[in-house]
Design a protein around this motif. Structure first.
Motif, PDB file in Angstrom:
ATOM      1  N   GLY A 154       0.742  -1.113  -0.210  1.00  0.00           N
ATOM      2  CA  GLY A 154      -0.171  -0.058  -0.023  1.00  0.00           C
ATOM      3  C   GLY A 154       0.773   1.039   0.039  1.00  0.00           C
ATOM      4  O   GLY A 154       2.145   1.073   0.128  1.00  0.00           O
ATOM      5  N   PRO A 155       0.352   2.452  -0.142  1.00  0.00           N
ATOM      6  CA  PRO A 155       0.857   3.887  -0.190  1.00  0.00           C
ATOM      7  C   PRO A 155       1.417   4.245   1.061  1.00  0.00           C
ATOM      8  O   PRO A 155       0.870   3.718   2.260  1.00  0.00           O
ATOM      9  CB  PRO A 155      -0.233   4.606  -0.612  1.00  0.00           C
ATOM     10  CG  PRO A 155      -1.517   4.168  -0.332  1.00  0.00           C
ATOM     11  CD  PRO A 155      -1.261   2.679  -0.228  1.00  0.00           C
ATOM     12  N   GLY A 156       2.852   4.596   1.031  1.00  0.00           N
ATOM     13  CA  GLY A 156       3.195   5.125   2.273  1.00  0.00           C
ATOM     14  C   GLY A 156       3.956   3.776   3.114  1.00  0.00           C
ATOM     15  O   GLY A 156       4.644   3.850   4.151  1.00  0.00           O
ATOM     16  N   SER A 157       4.337   2.888   2.262  1.00  0.00           N
ATOM     17  CA  SER A 157       4.826   1.672   2.935  1.00  0.00           C
ATOM     18  C   SER A 157       6.670   2.079   3.609  1.00  0.00           C
ATOM     19  O   SER A 157       7.226   2.571   2.360  1.00  0.00           O
ATOM     20  CB  SER A 157       5.179   0.346   2.152  1.00  0.00           C
ATOM     21  OG  SER A 157       5.146  -1.009   2.810  1.00  0.00           O
ATOM     22  N   ASN A 158       6.934   1.736   4.480  1.00  0.00           N
ATOM     23  CA  ASN A 158       7.984   2.104   5.377  1.00  0.00           C
ATOM     24  C   ASN A 158       8.457   3.900   4.973  1.00  0.00           C
ATOM     25  O   ASN A 158       9.801   4.064   4.726  1.00  0.00           O
ATOM     26  CB  ASN A 158       9.287   1.427   4.445  1.00  0.00           C
ATOM     27  CG  ASN A 158       9.084  -0.152   4.960  1.00  0.00           C
ATOM     28  OD1 ASN A 158       8.879  -0.518   5.993  1.00  0.00           O
ATOM     29  ND2 ASN A 158       8.934  -0.925   3.847  1.00  0.00           N
TER      30      ASN A 158
END
Length: 252
Positions: A147-151
Protein backbone atom coordinates in the motif's frame (compact mmCIF):
# COMPACT_ATOMS: atom_id res chain seq x y z
CA UNK A 1 31.01 -2.78 13.74
CA UNK A 2 32.20 0.36 11.97
CA UNK A 3 29.94 2.19 9.51
CA UNK A 4 32.06 1.50 6.40
CA UNK A 5 32.31 -2.22 7.17
CA UNK A 6 28.55 -2.52 7.67
CA UNK A 7 27.83 -0.66 4.43
CA UNK A 8 30.25 -2.93 2.56
CA UNK A 9 28.50 -5.97 4.03
CA UNK A 10 25.09 -4.69 2.93
CA UNK A 11 26.44 -4.09 -0.57
CA UNK A 12 27.95 -7.56 -0.88
CA UNK A 13 24.78 -9.61 -0.34
CA UNK A 14 23.12 -10.84 -3.58
CA UNK A 15 19.66 -9.37 -4.22
CA UNK A 16 18.18 -12.05 -6.49
CA UNK A 17 14.97 -13.76 -5.42
CA UNK A 18 12.68 -13.16 -2.45
CA UNK A 19 14.62 -15.11 0.17
CA UNK A 20 14.95 -12.80 3.18
CA UNK A 21 16.77 -15.25 5.46
CA UNK A 22 19.94 -13.09 5.47
CA UNK A 23 18.06 -10.52 7.58
CA UNK A 24 17.74 -12.90 10.53
CA UNK A 25 19.09 -11.10 13.61
CA UNK A 26 19.52 -7.87 11.64
CA UNK A 27 15.92 -6.91 10.83
CA UNK A 28 12.39 -8.16 11.47
CA UNK A 29 9.10 -7.68 9.65
CA UNK A 30 5.70 -8.44 11.13
CA UNK A 31 3.56 -10.67 8.93
CA UNK A 32 -0.06 -9.87 7.98
CA UNK A 33 -2.67 -11.73 9.98
CA UNK A 34 -4.38 -13.25 6.93
CA UNK A 35 -1.43 -15.50 5.98
CA UNK A 36 -1.20 -14.96 2.22
CA UNK A 37 0.81 -18.09 1.38
CA UNK A 38 -1.59 -20.31 3.33
CA UNK A 39 -4.57 -18.71 1.59
CA UNK A 40 -2.89 -19.27 -1.76
CA UNK A 41 -2.29 -22.94 -0.93
CA UNK A 42 -6.01 -23.34 -0.24
CA UNK A 43 -7.00 -21.66 -3.50
CA UNK A 44 -4.50 -23.80 -5.46
CA UNK A 45 -6.06 -26.98 -4.12
CA UNK A 46 -9.38 -26.04 -5.73
CA UNK A 47 -8.07 -24.84 -9.11
CA UNK A 48 -7.51 -26.70 -12.38
CA UNK A 49 -5.06 -24.12 -13.74
CA UNK A 50 -3.08 -21.37 -11.99
CA UNK A 51 -0.82 -18.47 -12.90
CA UNK A 52 1.52 -16.59 -10.55
CA UNK A 53 2.44 -13.13 -11.88
CA UNK A 54 5.80 -11.54 -10.99
CA UNK A 55 6.83 -14.63 -9.08
CA UNK A 56 10.32 -13.40 -8.15
CA UNK A 57 12.44 -16.45 -7.49
CA UNK A 58 9.29 -18.54 -7.09
CA UNK A 59 9.73 -18.89 -3.32
CA UNK A 60 6.17 -18.10 -2.22
CA UNK A 61 4.46 -19.91 -5.10
CA UNK A 62 6.61 -23.01 -4.51
CA UNK A 63 5.80 -23.03 -0.79
CA UNK A 64 2.08 -22.71 -1.47
CA UNK A 65 2.19 -25.54 -4.02
CA UNK A 66 4.04 -27.77 -1.57
CA UNK A 67 1.38 -27.12 1.08
CA UNK A 68 -1.62 -27.52 -1.23
CA UNK A 69 -3.67 -30.71 -0.84
CA UNK A 70 -3.55 -31.16 -4.62
CA UNK A 71 -2.09 -29.26 -7.57
CA UNK A 72 -3.74 -27.71 -10.61
CA UNK A 73 -2.94 -29.68 -13.76
CA UNK A 74 -1.68 -26.51 -15.49
CA UNK A 75 0.81 -24.28 -13.66
CA UNK A 76 2.50 -21.15 -15.04
CA UNK A 77 4.47 -18.27 -13.55
CA UNK A 78 5.80 -15.03 -15.03
CA UNK A 79 8.87 -13.00 -14.10
CA UNK A 80 10.44 -9.93 -15.71
CA UNK A 81 13.94 -9.78 -14.19
CA UNK A 82 16.39 -12.26 -15.69
CA UNK A 83 18.26 -13.22 -12.45
CA UNK A 84 14.96 -13.95 -10.72
CA UNK A 85 13.68 -15.88 -13.74
CA UNK A 86 16.73 -18.17 -13.52
CA UNK A 87 15.97 -18.89 -9.85
CA UNK A 88 12.28 -19.40 -10.57
CA UNK A 89 13.00 -21.81 -13.42
CA UNK A 90 15.15 -23.92 -11.13
CA UNK A 91 12.81 -23.88 -8.15
CA UNK A 92 9.44 -24.08 -9.90
CA UNK A 93 10.58 -26.39 -12.67
CA UNK A 94 10.85 -29.14 -10.07
CA UNK A 95 7.13 -28.62 -9.39
CA UNK A 96 6.23 -28.73 -13.10
CA UNK A 97 5.58 -24.99 -13.32
CA UNK A 98 6.34 -23.33 -16.65
CA UNK A 99 8.12 -19.98 -16.14
CA UNK A 100 7.56 -17.31 -18.80
CA UNK A 101 9.44 -14.03 -19.16
CA UNK A 102 7.00 -11.10 -19.19
CA UNK A 103 7.43 -7.38 -18.52
CA UNK A 104 5.57 -6.05 -15.48
CA UNK A 105 3.82 -3.29 -17.42
CA UNK A 106 3.00 -5.07 -20.70
CA UNK A 107 0.77 -7.84 -21.99
CA UNK A 108 1.02 -11.41 -20.79
CA UNK A 109 2.18 -13.86 -23.50
CA UNK A 110 -0.62 -16.27 -22.60
CA UNK A 111 -3.94 -17.27 -24.18
CA UNK A 112 -7.32 -15.83 -23.20
CA UNK A 113 -9.44 -17.44 -20.48
CA UNK A 114 -6.94 -20.13 -19.48
CA UNK A 115 -6.68 -19.84 -15.69
CA UNK A 116 -9.03 -20.54 -12.80
CA UNK A 117 -6.64 -18.74 -10.43
CA UNK A 118 -4.23 -15.83 -10.94
CA UNK A 119 -2.07 -14.75 -8.01
CA UNK A 120 0.64 -12.19 -7.32
CA UNK A 121 2.49 -11.30 -4.14
CA UNK A 122 3.78 -7.71 -4.01
CA UNK A 123 3.48 -6.97 -7.74
CA UNK A 124 5.40 -3.92 -8.93
CA UNK A 125 2.62 -3.07 -11.37
CA UNK A 126 -0.44 -4.87 -12.70
CA UNK A 127 -2.07 -4.54 -16.11
CA UNK A 128 -5.62 -5.24 -14.98
CA UNK A 129 -6.97 -5.81 -18.48
CA UNK A 130 -4.42 -8.62 -18.89
CA UNK A 131 -5.34 -10.20 -15.56
CA UNK A 132 -8.99 -10.22 -16.63
CA UNK A 133 -8.14 -11.53 -20.10
CA UNK A 134 -6.30 -14.66 -18.94
CA UNK A 135 -8.87 -15.55 -16.24
CA UNK A 136 -11.75 -17.86 -17.01
CA UNK A 137 -15.26 -16.56 -16.21
CA UNK A 138 -15.75 -17.13 -12.50
CA UNK A 139 -11.98 -17.29 -11.97
CA UNK A 140 -10.24 -15.74 -8.96
CA UNK A 141 -7.45 -13.22 -8.60
CA UNK A 142 -5.66 -13.24 -5.21
CA UNK A 143 -2.88 -10.84 -4.27
CA UNK A 144 -1.05 -9.33 -1.33
CA UNK A 145 -0.09 -5.83 -2.36
CA UNK A 146 2.06 -3.00 -1.03
CA UNK A 147 0.00 0.00 0.00
CA UNK A 148 0.93 3.70 -0.21
CA UNK A 149 3.40 5.04 2.36
CA UNK A 150 5.00 1.66 3.02
CA UNK A 151 8.14 2.16 5.16
CA UNK A 152 7.58 5.91 5.13
CA UNK A 153 9.73 6.45 8.24
CA UNK A 154 12.74 4.95 6.45
CA UNK A 155 12.45 6.65 3.08
CA UNK A 156 11.63 10.02 4.63
CA UNK A 157 14.65 9.71 6.95
CA UNK A 158 16.75 9.50 3.81
CA UNK A 159 14.80 11.66 1.35
CA UNK A 160 12.80 14.08 3.47
CA UNK A 161 8.96 14.42 3.29
CA UNK A 162 7.41 12.64 0.31
CA UNK A 163 3.84 12.57 -1.05
CA UNK A 164 1.93 9.30 -1.08
CA UNK A 165 1.35 7.55 -4.39
CA UNK A 166 -2.47 7.23 -4.48
CA UNK A 167 -2.29 4.74 -7.32
CA UNK A 168 -1.06 2.11 -4.83
CA UNK A 169 -4.22 2.23 -2.69
CA UNK A 170 -6.68 -0.65 -2.39
CA UNK A 171 -9.49 1.67 -3.49
CA UNK A 172 -7.75 2.47 -6.78
CA UNK A 173 -6.90 -1.21 -7.34
CA UNK A 174 -10.53 -2.24 -6.78
CA UNK A 175 -11.82 0.50 -9.11
CA UNK A 176 -9.32 -0.34 -11.87
CA UNK A 177 -10.18 -4.04 -11.55
CA UNK A 178 -13.93 -3.32 -11.66
CA UNK A 179 -13.44 -1.38 -14.89
CA UNK A 180 -12.29 -4.58 -16.62
CA UNK A 181 -14.96 -6.84 -15.13
CA UNK A 182 -13.31 -8.06 -11.91
CA UNK A 183 -15.66 -7.98 -8.94
CA UNK A 184 -14.32 -7.33 -5.43
CA UNK A 185 -14.72 -10.32 -3.08
CA UNK A 186 -12.68 -9.05 -0.13
CA UNK A 187 -10.02 -6.56 0.89
CA UNK A 188 -8.08 -6.39 4.16
CA UNK A 189 -5.45 -3.81 5.13
CA UNK A 190 -2.80 -3.71 7.87
CA UNK A 191 0.16 -1.58 8.95
CA UNK A 192 3.01 -3.82 10.15
CA UNK A 193 6.15 -3.22 12.21
CA UNK A 194 9.48 -3.35 10.38
CA UNK A 195 12.58 -3.06 12.60
CA UNK A 196 16.19 -2.63 11.45
CA UNK A 197 19.06 -3.32 13.85
CA UNK A 198 22.05 -2.22 11.75
CA UNK A 199 22.79 -0.14 8.68
CA UNK A 200 23.95 -3.18 6.68
CA UNK A 201 20.35 -4.45 6.79
CA UNK A 202 19.09 -1.05 5.60
CA UNK A 203 21.54 -0.98 2.68
CA UNK A 204 20.65 -4.52 1.61
CA UNK A 205 16.91 -3.85 1.97
CA UNK A 206 17.09 -0.72 -0.19
CA UNK A 207 18.99 -2.65 -2.87
CA UNK A 208 16.59 -5.60 -2.73
CA UNK A 209 13.40 -3.49 -2.69
CA UNK A 210 14.56 -0.61 -4.93
CA UNK A 211 11.20 1.16 -5.23
CA UNK A 212 11.45 2.18 -1.55
CA UNK A 213 14.08 4.81 -2.45
CA UNK A 214 14.12 4.76 -6.27
CA UNK A 215 17.42 6.62 -6.73
CA UNK A 216 19.25 4.84 -3.90
CA UNK A 217 23.02 4.49 -3.98
CA UNK A 218 25.34 4.51 -0.98
CA UNK A 219 27.26 7.46 -2.41
CA UNK A 220 24.12 9.54 -2.94
CA UNK A 221 22.80 8.86 0.57
CA UNK A 222 26.11 8.48 2.42
CA UNK A 223 25.51 11.27 4.93
CA UNK A 224 21.97 10.19 5.77
CA UNK A 225 23.09 6.56 6.13
CA UNK A 226 25.84 7.72 8.50
CA UNK A 227 23.22 9.61 10.53
CA UNK A 228 21.04 6.49 10.61
CA UNK A 229 24.04 4.41 11.74
CA UNK A 230 24.63 6.86 14.60
CA UNK A 231 20.96 6.65 15.60
CA UNK A 232 21.08 2.85 15.53
CA UNK A 233 24.19 2.89 17.72
CA UNK A 234 22.37 5.04 20.24
CA UNK A 235 18.87 3.50 20.16
CA UNK A 236 19.57 -0.06 19.02
CA UNK A 237 16.84 -0.18 16.38
CA UNK A 238 14.98 1.79 13.74
CA UNK A 239 11.21 1.24 13.53
CA UNK A 240 9.11 1.82 10.45
CA UNK A 241 5.82 0.39 9.14
CA UNK A 242 5.02 -1.50 5.97
CA UNK A 243 1.55 -1.12 4.47
CA UNK A 244 -0.04 -4.30 3.11
CA UNK A 245 -3.43 -5.23 1.77
CA UNK A 246 -5.00 -8.48 0.66
CA UNK A 247 -7.33 -8.25 -2.30
CA UNK A 248 -9.46 -11.01 -3.82
CA UNK A 249 -11.42 -10.50 -7.04
CA UNK A 250 -13.64 -12.67 -9.22
CA UNK A 251 -14.14 -12.42 -12.96
CA UNK A 252 -17.81 -11.86 -13.68
Amino acid sequence: MEFDALVAEGLAVPVEGWDFSWFQGRATEQRPSWGYARLLAGRLAGARSALDIQTGGGEVFAWALEQAACHPSRLTATESWSPNAVLANHRLGQLKVGVVRAADDEGLPLRDGVFDLVSSRHPVELVWSEVARVLRPGGTFLSQMVGPGSNRELYEFLMGPQPDDPSRSSQVAAADAAAVGLQLVQVQEEALDVVFFDVAAVVHFLRKVPWTVPDFTVDRYHDRLAALHAQLDQEGQFLCHSQRYLIELRKQ
